[in-house]
Write an enzyme that holds these catalytic residues in place. Structure first.
Site, mmCIF file in Angstrom:
data_model
loop_
_atom_site.group_PDB
_atom_site.id
_atom_site.type_symbol
_atom_site.label_atom_id
_atom_site.label_comp_id
_atom_site.label_asym_id
_atom_site.label_seq_id
_atom_site.Cartn_x
_atom_site.Cartn_y
_atom_site.Cartn_z
ATOM 1 N N ASP A 16 0.827 -1.212 0.000
ATOM 2 C CA ASP A 16 0.000 0.000 0.000
ATOM 3 C C ASP A 16 0.861 1.262 0.000
ATOM 4 O O ASP A 16 1.992 1.257 0.495
ATOM 5 C CB ASP A 16 -0.919 -0.034 1.233
ATOM 6 C CG ASP A 16 -2.099 0.898 1.079
ATOM 7 O OD1 ASP A 16 -2.386 1.354 -0.046
ATOM 8 O OD2 ASP A 16 -2.756 1.179 2.106
ATOM 9 N N GLY A 19 0.178 5.318 -4.493
ATOM 10 C CA GLY A 19 -0.386 6.589 -4.949
ATOM 11 C C GLY A 19 0.206 7.758 -4.176
ATOM 12 O O GLY A 19 0.649 8.758 -4.768
ATOM 13 N N TRP A 21 2.984 7.855 -2.490
ATOM 14 C CA TRP A 21 4.427 7.956 -2.798
ATOM 15 C C TRP A 21 4.626 8.876 -4.006
ATOM 16 O O TRP A 21 5.468 9.788 -3.982
ATOM 17 C CB TRP A 21 4.999 6.565 -3.085
ATOM 18 C CG TRP A 21 6.447 6.539 -3.439
ATOM 19 C CD1 TRP A 21 7.498 6.421 -2.584
ATOM 20 C CD2 TRP A 21 7.018 6.633 -4.760
ATOM 21 N NE1 TRP A 21 8.688 6.428 -3.284
ATOM 22 C CE2 TRP A 21 8.423 6.566 -4.614
ATOM 23 C CE3 TRP A 21 6.488 6.773 -6.049
ATOM 24 C CZ2 TRP A 21 9.304 6.624 -5.700
ATOM 25 C CZ3 TRP A 21 7.360 6.831 -7.131
ATOM 26 C CH2 TRP A 21 8.752 6.761 -6.940
ATOM 27 N N HIS A 33 2.738 2.982 -8.903
ATOM 28 C CA HIS A 33 2.528 1.560 -9.238
ATOM 29 C C HIS A 33 3.708 1.040 -10.064
ATOM 30 O O HIS A 33 4.153 -0.089 -9.906
ATOM 31 C CB HIS A 33 1.223 1.372 -10.021
ATOM 32 C CG HIS A 33 -0.002 1.826 -9.292
ATOM 33 N ND1 HIS A 33 -0.221 1.551 -7.966
ATOM 34 C CD2 HIS A 33 -1.093 2.539 -9.695
ATOM 35 C CE1 HIS A 33 -1.388 2.084 -7.587
ATOM 36 N NE2 HIS A 33 -1.921 2.693 -8.624
ATOM 37 N N THR A 62 -10.767 -6.893 -4.810
ATOM 38 C CA THR A 62 -12.066 -6.861 -5.503
ATOM 39 C C THR A 62 -12.650 -5.441 -5.435
ATOM 40 O O THR A 62 -13.358 -5.014 -6.337
ATOM 41 C CB THR A 62 -13.058 -7.865 -4.854
ATOM 42 O OG1 THR A 62 -12.986 -7.745 -3.425
ATOM 43 C CG2 THR A 62 -12.744 -9.300 -5.223
ATOM 44 N N LEU A 127 10.542 -20.698 -4.268
ATOM 45 C CA LEU A 127 9.617 -19.810 -3.546
ATOM 46 C C LEU A 127 8.280 -19.802 -4.290
ATOM 47 O O LEU A 127 8.267 -19.688 -5.519
ATOM 48 C CB LEU A 127 10.221 -18.410 -3.515
ATOM 49 C CG LEU A 127 9.626 -17.311 -2.657
ATOM 50 C CD1 LEU A 127 10.671 -16.221 -2.416
ATOM 51 C CD2 LEU A 127 8.400 -16.667 -3.249
ATOM 52 N N ARG A 183 1.883 -4.633 6.165
ATOM 53 C CA ARG A 183 1.150 -3.660 5.364
ATOM 54 C C ARG A 183 1.909 -2.351 5.402
ATOM 55 O O ARG A 183 2.072 -1.740 6.459
ATOM 56 C CB ARG A 183 -0.274 -3.435 5.872
ATOM 57 C CG ARG A 183 -1.001 -2.427 4.961
ATOM 58 C CD ARG A 183 -2.429 -2.171 5.323
ATOM 59 N NE ARG A 183 -3.052 -1.334 4.290
ATOM 60 C CZ ARG A 183 -4.296 -1.430 3.890
ATOM 61 N NH1 ARG A 183 -5.086 -2.319 4.425
ATOM 62 N NH2 ARG A 183 -4.768 -0.622 2.946
ATOM 63 N N SER A 191 -8.110 -4.712 4.890
ATOM 64 C CA SER A 191 -8.763 -4.431 3.599
ATOM 65 C C SER A 191 -9.077 -5.716 2.816
ATOM 66 O O SER A 191 -8.769 -5.821 1.630
ATOM 67 C CB SER A 191 -7.911 -3.474 2.757
ATOM 68 O OG SER A 191 -7.671 -2.275 3.438
HETATM 69 C C1 IPE Z 1 -5.455 -2.702 -0.297
HETATM 70 O O1 IPE Z 1 -5.119 -1.367 -0.430
HETATM 71 C C2 IPE Z 1 -5.355 -3.397 -1.624
HETATM 72 C C3 IPE Z 1 -4.010 -3.556 -2.172
HETATM 73 C C4 IPE Z 1 -2.904 -3.186 -1.615
HETATM 74 C C5 IPE Z 1 -3.951 -4.210 -3.448
HETATM 75 P P1 IPE Z 1 -6.203 -0.227 -0.639
HETATM 76 O O2 IPE Z 1 -5.477 1.038 -0.778
HETATM 77 O O3 IPE Z 1 -7.126 -0.616 -1.748
HETATM 78 O O4 IPE Z 1 -7.039 -0.314 0.726
HETATM 79 P P2 IPE Z 1 -7.948 0.789 1.445
HETATM 80 O O5 IPE Z 1 -8.963 1.238 0.447
HETATM 81 O O6 IPE Z 1 -7.055 1.898 1.876
HETATM 82 O O7 IPE Z 1 -8.536 0.068 2.609
HETATM 83 C C1 IPE Z 2 -1.548 0.166 -3.387
HETATM 84 O O1 IPE Z 2 -1.277 1.526 -3.428
HETATM 85 C C2 IPE Z 2 -1.696 -0.450 -4.745
HETATM 86 C C3 IPE Z 2 -3.049 -0.875 -5.096
HETATM 87 C C4 IPE Z 2 -4.100 -0.813 -4.325
HETATM 88 C C5 IPE Z 2 -3.230 -1.414 -6.429
HETATM 89 P P1 IPE Z 2 -2.466 2.581 -3.484
HETATM 90 O O2 IPE Z 2 -2.812 2.817 -4.913
HETATM 91 O O3 IPE Z 2 -3.593 2.142 -2.633
HETATM 92 O O4 IPE Z 2 -1.792 3.864 -2.905
HETATM 93 P P2 IPE Z 2 -2.411 4.876 -1.835
HETATM 94 O O5 IPE Z 2 -2.837 4.037 -0.656
HETATM 95 O O6 IPE Z 2 -3.579 5.527 -2.493
HETATM 96 O O7 IPE Z 2 -1.304 5.809 -1.514
HETATM 97 MG MG MG Z 3 -4.050 2.403 -0.674
#
Ligand code: IPE
Ligand code: IPE
Ligand code: MG
Length: 236
Positions: A16, A19, A21, A33, A62, A127, A183, A191
């Site tokens: 997580d 975005g 970052w 990403h 999902t 692995l 996480r 999540s």
């Molecule tokens: C969880 O992160 C899903 C992944 C890392 C793929 P999210 O960014 O989607 O989770 P929420 O919305 O903050 O709970």
């Molecule tokens: C996790 O990073 C990647 C996915 C959920 C695909 P985010 O895209 O959720 O990044 P933030 O949490 O918005 O910074």
């Molecule tokens: Mg996120």
């Protein structure tokens, strides 16, 4: 890394903060990403090196379909490109790739490259990399329940056969329980990630955004894991 450390057998990583970052660097979210793929490469080499046997990666939930179409499309294309590009790297590392999640509504091309990477790496044993893509624990539990109902309906099992072992062996993949869930980005929640498998996992929530979660950060996580006293309901 210190050789006396216990290395978790199965590590889950909720990647997580991609975005944030990017946004904090004045870039668009999707650049985070992209950077995450580079971070993953480094982490995988390191995990194989220290002896992690199973790694489950949360790549797309999902619920992530709720995001802007442009971000979802970017991610789907990134999966296609990365799975094609990294196949040789994964083969050379002896990594076996499996996927957890629902196929519907993933684009056909994504499903195609997923099948190919699974097929091409199926004999590797260094692995196991379980990529959770269009994954949700709720969906997994519902899908497993349906599978077991079908087995009951067709007379393959009786009601008395339904127990934890049967349920576990009918989840998306037959994996050992999670020992450690990391996480990144400071959020303190699952999540919808591997709730069945994480029932006795230890949790670690570093503030670092995933693109910056390098092997040094990983080593810090392992040190933290080694401080935990796992009791599994018993006394120790
Ligand atoms: C969880 O992160 C899903 C992944 C890392 C793929 P999210 O960014 O989607 O989770 P929420 O919305 O903050 O709970
Ligand atoms: C996790 O990073 C990647 C996915 C959920 C695909 P985010 O895209 O959720 O990044 P933030 O949490 O918005 O910074
Ligand atoms: Mg996120």
């Amino acid at each position: 890394m210190n050789n006396d450390l216990i290395i978790p057998n199965h590590i889950g990583i909720i990647m997580d903060g991609n975005g944030r970052w990017a946004q904090e660097k004045g870039m668009i979210r999707t650049m985070g990403h992209k950077k995450a793929i580079e971070t993953l490469r480094e982490l995988l080499i390191h995990m194989a090196d220290v002896g992690v046997k199973y790694c489950s990666l949360y790549a797309f939930s999902t619920e992530n379909f709720k995001r802007d179409v442009s971000e979802v499309e970017f991610l789907m294309n990134l999966f296609i490109v990365a799975f094609q590009k990294e196949i040789e790297f994964l083969k050379s590392m002896k990594v076996r790739v499996v996927f957890s999640g629902r196929k519907n509504p993933l684009p056909e091309k994504v499903l195609e490259v997923m099948d190919k990477i699974v097929e091409d790496t199926k004999n590797n044993d260094k692995l196991v990399l379980n990529i959770c893509l269009n994954y949700g624990s709720h969906a997994e539990i519902v899908d497993t329940t349906k599978k077991i109902c079908e087995m009951y309906k067709s007379g393959k099992i009786s009601l008395d056969d339904v127990n934890e072992e049967l349920f576990e062996s009918n989840l998306y993949n037959n994996l050992p329980p999670l020992d450690f869930v990391i996480r990144t980005s400071g959020e303190l929640r699952l999540s919808n990630f591997m709730m069945w498998q994480a029932s006795y996992a230890e949790f670690y929530f570093p503030k670092t955004y995933f693109p910056d979660f390098d092997s040094k950060e990983f080593d810090k996580a392992i040190l933290e894991f080694n401080k935990r006293n796992r009791r599994f309901g018993g006394v120790k």
